[in-house]
Design a protein around this motif. Structure first.
Motif, PDB file in Angstrom:
ATOM      1  N   LYS A 220      35.453  -6.427  47.879  1.00  0.00           N
ATOM      2  CA  LYS A 220      36.571  -5.374  47.340  1.00  0.00           C
ATOM      3  C   LYS A 220      37.496  -4.574  48.231  1.00  0.00           C
ATOM      4  CE  LYS A 220      38.655  -5.036  43.332  1.00  0.00           C
ATOM      5  NZ  LYS A 220      39.326  -6.183  42.532  1.00  0.00           N
ATOM      6  N   GLY A 221      36.736  -4.066  49.264  1.00  0.00           N
ATOM      7  CA  GLY A 221      37.229  -3.081  50.294  1.00  0.00           C
ATOM      8  C   GLY A 221      38.130  -3.615  51.315  1.00  0.00           C
ATOM      9  N   LEU A 222      38.007  -5.236  51.063  1.00  0.00           N
ATOM     10  CA  LEU A 222      38.684  -5.929  52.279  1.00  0.00           C
ATOM     11  C   LEU A 222      40.408  -6.183  52.078  1.00  0.00           C
ATOM     12  CD1 LEU A 222      36.329  -8.867  52.851  1.00  0.00           C
ATOM     13  CD2 LEU A 222      36.734  -6.907  54.444  1.00  0.00           C
ATOM     14  N   SER A 223      40.774  -6.073  50.760  1.00  0.00           N
ATOM     15  CA  SER A 223      42.142  -6.225  50.305  1.00  0.00           C
ATOM     16  C   SER A 223      42.841  -7.342  51.164  1.00  0.00           C
ATOM     17  CB  SER A 223      42.869  -4.842  50.533  1.00  0.00           C
ATOM     18  OG  SER A 223      42.149  -3.807  49.775  1.00  0.00           O
ATOM     19  N   ILE A 224      42.429  -8.473  51.144  1.00  0.00           N
ATOM     20  CA  ILE A 224      43.301  -9.484  51.789  1.00  0.00           C
ATOM     21  C   ILE A 224      44.391 -10.166  50.788  1.00  0.00           C
ATOM     22  CG2 ILE A 224      42.507 -11.636  52.938  1.00  0.00           C
ATOM     23  CD1 ILE A 224      39.927 -10.741  53.409  1.00  0.00           C
ATOM     24  N   LYS A 225      45.505 -10.349  51.400  1.00  0.00           N
ATOM     25  CA  LYS A 225      46.686 -10.943  50.621  1.00  0.00           C
ATOM     26  C   LYS A 225      46.041 -12.256  50.298  1.00  0.00           C
ATOM     27  CE  LYS A 225      51.162 -12.214  51.131  1.00  0.00           C
ATOM     28  NZ  LYS A 225      52.452 -12.368  52.010  1.00  0.00           N
ATOM     29  N   ASN A 226      46.266 -12.627  49.080  1.00  0.00           N
ATOM     30  CA  ASN A 226      46.193 -13.811  48.551  1.00  0.00           C
ATOM     31  C   ASN A 226      44.674 -14.347  48.284  1.00  0.00           C
ATOM     32  OD1 ASN A 226      48.650 -14.512  48.998  1.00  0.00           O
ATOM     33  ND2 ASN A 226      48.505 -15.456  50.954  1.00  0.00           N
ATOM     34  N   PHE A 227      43.535 -13.454  48.426  1.00  0.00           N
ATOM     35  CA  PHE A 227      42.364 -13.485  48.285  1.00  0.00           C
ATOM     36  C   PHE A 227      41.862 -12.396  47.143  1.00  0.00           C
ATOM     37  CE2 PHE A 227      37.835 -12.869  49.328  1.00  0.00           C
ATOM     38  CZ  PHE A 227      37.261 -14.343  49.400  1.00  0.00           C
ATOM     39  N   ASN A 228      41.716 -12.784  46.145  1.00  0.00           N
ATOM     40  CA  ASN A 228      41.406 -12.101  44.849  1.00  0.00           C
ATOM     41  C   ASN A 228      39.942 -12.005  44.579  1.00  0.00           C
ATOM     42  OD1 ASN A 228      44.439 -11.995  43.668  1.00  0.00           O
ATOM     43  ND2 ASN A 228      44.164 -14.060  44.011  1.00  0.00           N
ATOM     44  N   VAL A 229      39.427 -10.843  44.684  1.00  0.00           N
ATOM     45  CA  VAL A 229      38.110 -10.583  44.483  1.00  0.00           C
ATOM     46  C   VAL A 229      37.972 -10.376  43.070  1.00  0.00           C
ATOM     47  CG1 VAL A 229      36.048  -9.248  45.379  1.00  0.00           C
ATOM     48  CG2 VAL A 229      37.744 -10.087  46.908  1.00  0.00           C
ATOM     49  N   ILE A 230      36.981 -10.995  42.517  1.00  0.00           N
ATOM     50  CA  ILE A 230      36.588 -10.621  40.629  1.00  0.00           C
ATOM     51  C   ILE A 230      35.181 -10.430  40.842  1.00  0.00           C
ATOM     52  CG2 ILE A 230      37.010 -11.429  38.400  1.00  0.00           C
ATOM     53  CD1 ILE A 230      38.799 -13.774  39.588  1.00  0.00           C
ATOM     54  N   ASN A 231      34.971  -8.899  40.594  1.00  0.00           N
ATOM     55  CA  ASN A 231      33.810  -8.382  40.513  1.00  0.00           C
ATOM     56  C   ASN A 231      33.458  -8.038  39.104  1.00  0.00           C
ATOM     57  OD1 ASN A 231      33.409  -8.362  43.378  1.00  0.00           O
ATOM     58  ND2 ASN A 231      34.033  -6.228  43.519  1.00  0.00           N
ATOM     59  N   ASP A 232      32.450  -8.949  38.522  1.00  0.00           N
ATOM     60  CA  ASP A 232      32.146  -8.953  37.018  1.00  0.00           C
ATOM     61  C   ASP A 232      30.681  -8.106  36.913  1.00  0.00           C
ATOM     62  OD1 ASP A 232      32.561  -9.043  34.339  1.00  0.00           O
ATOM     63  OD2 ASP A 232      32.442 -11.230  34.413  1.00  0.00           O
ATOM     64  N   TYR A 233      30.641  -7.488  35.621  1.00  0.00           N
ATOM     65  CA  TYR A 233      29.367  -6.989  35.213  1.00  0.00           C
ATOM     66  C   TYR A 233      29.238  -6.970  33.909  1.00  0.00           C
ATOM     67  CZ  TYR A 233      25.511  -3.747  34.971  1.00  0.00           C
ATOM     68  OH  TYR A 233      24.126  -3.351  34.221  1.00  0.00           O
ATOM     69  N   ILE A 234      28.051  -7.898  33.512  1.00  0.00           N
ATOM     70  CA  ILE A 234      27.661  -8.210  32.146  1.00  0.00           C
ATOM     71  C   ILE A 234      26.416  -7.459  31.563  1.00  0.00           C
ATOM     72  CG2 ILE A 234      27.373 -10.306  30.568  1.00  0.00           C
ATOM     73  CD1 ILE A 234      28.629 -11.895  32.712  1.00  0.00           C
ATOM     74  N   LYS A 235      26.492  -6.747  30.452  1.00  0.00           N
ATOM     75  CA  LYS A 235      25.713  -6.044  29.947  1.00  0.00           C
ATOM     76  C   LYS A 235      25.035  -7.042  29.000  1.00  0.00           C
ATOM     77  CE  LYS A 235      27.760  -1.491  30.015  1.00  0.00           C
ATOM     78  NZ  LYS A 235      27.913  -0.174  29.086  1.00  0.00           N
TER      79      LYS A 235
END
Length: 385
Positions: A220-235
């Motif tokens: 998430k800290g990379l912030s690369i254009k066109n590269f979408n990071v999806i961080n999910d958390y499931i309870k």
């Protein structure tokens, strides 16, 4: 719990409807020197349209993840939340230990898993693209240690996978260093869109949660254009139920651009745009949908209405003609293109030109259309001018 159970039942009953579209194939592999079973889902209507292309999803752990992915894909397509997909499941049940093995001292793939990696890259994807009408958009889906294998595809010099879906991933202890060595900045130089999905879950061990969390924060800290990071958390109390939840949650984000404009998208990306920029945004959205997913939707009327107020209320409606021309370009069978051009000319008191476009637009309409009478009022209003 009831809600989750109903969701699983819905997917199960959906599967009954598409089971007859599953093709089983024994693919002979020169790399593995054996055959490997594939299960291939072909979307409804594939045979009826010889031009339309479909995104390709390659699903590992075919014995259980394939059915879950297909069920979600069918539901999302029916709800117009994602394009129809061609989906291939790769059998791993008897060979999984070898297919996903890696060196415990450095995280690198072992010889057997390198062969399997090459099999996926050079034979499975090649077979699917040469046999079926696939679009350029490719998803690679894995669970547990297969998710770790999916992450290795980030290292390819040529970025050809669009979405990397790592469900309940069991990453190696060296995942951080591996990701740093993959030159992820290359994705920002591509004229394309990429997604990397991982999910954490409350049911995982503290050690696994901590490892996934480090990966998510680092990416998430990379912030690369066109590269979408999806961080999910499931309870959830069950890692199995996390799989059923993760698949549709990943699709929601990965195919977000395909969906009609939501209130969230409008508020975030559109509401403060100038009319010119709003028109460009809408045109770009549909051109990207066609490029990525091989689906020429034309343009949804609800998306036209979503930006209508911007076009009419800002800049005295001077962009109405441009708006109508854009609609004609993307959706030539719709009468709305002529309507907005006609409105532009009527606003400028060029009534003959306005009447001409109103008549052309009305001529496109089915007399049974409940909106046809309201549209014809434009012709009647200017008929005496």
């Amino acid at each position: 719990m009831i809600k989750k159970t109903l969701t699983l039942l819905f997917i199960l009953f959906s599967f009954v409807g598409f089971s007859q579209k599953i093709i089983e194939k024994e693919l002979t592999s020169d790399i593995l020197e054996t055959t490997r079973k594939l299960r291939i889902y072909i979307p409804e209507g594939y045979e009826l349209d010889s031009i339309k292309n479909y995104p390709l999803a390659v699903v590992l752990d075919e014995e259980y993840l394939f059915d879950t992915y297909v069920g979600s894909a069918v539901l999302f397509a029916k709800k117009d939340k994602a394009p129809q997909q061609i989906i291939v499941g790769v059998a791993m049940e008897e060979t999984k230990v070898k297919d996903i093995s890696f060196n415990r001292t450095n995280g690198q793939l072992n010889a057997d898993s390198r062969y399997f990696y090459e099999f996926l890259r050079d034979e499975v994807i090649f077979y699917m693209e040469s046999t079926y009408r696939t679009s350029p958009f490719i998803s690679l889906v894995g669970h547990g240690y297969s998710g770790n294998l999916v992450s290795h595809f980030l290292k390819e010099d040529t970025a050809f996978i669009n979405s990397f879906i790592c469900i309940n991933p069991s990453f190696s202890d060296f995942i951080g260093g591996e990701l740093q060595s993959y030159n992820l900045a290359k994705f920002g130089k591509e004229d394309n869109t990429f997604y990397f999905y991982t999910n954490n879950a409350s049911s995982f061990s503290p050690l696994k949660q901590e490892k996934i969390s480090r990966v998510q924060k680092g990416l998430k800290g990379l912030s690369i254009k066109n590269f979408n990071v999806i961080n999910d958390y499931i309870k959830t109390s069950s890692s199995v139920s996390a799989i059923a939840e993760a698949v549709p949650r990943a699709m929601t984000k990965i195919f977000e651009i395909y969906s009609a404009i939501s209130k969230e998208e409008y508020d975030k990306n559109i509401k403060d745009l100038s009319p010119k920029d709003a028109i460009y945004y809408l045109e770009s959205k549909y051109l990207e949908i066609e490029f990525l997913f091989g689906t020429n939707l034309g343009i949804r009327e609800r998306d036209i209405y979503a930006i209508e107020s911007i076009i009419i209320e800002k800049e005295n409606g001077d962009r109405l003609k441009e708006f109508g021309q854009m609609i004609l370009k993307l959706f030539p069978t719709s009468p709305l293109g002529e309507y907005y051009i006609g409105r532009y000319y009527e606003t400028g008191k060029m009534y003959k030109k306005a009447l001409k476009y109103y008549k052309i637009g009305y001529g496109k309409m089915d007399p049974a259309d409940p909106n046809s009478d309201a549209y014809y009022e434009n012709v009647l209003r200017l008929g005496g001018q």
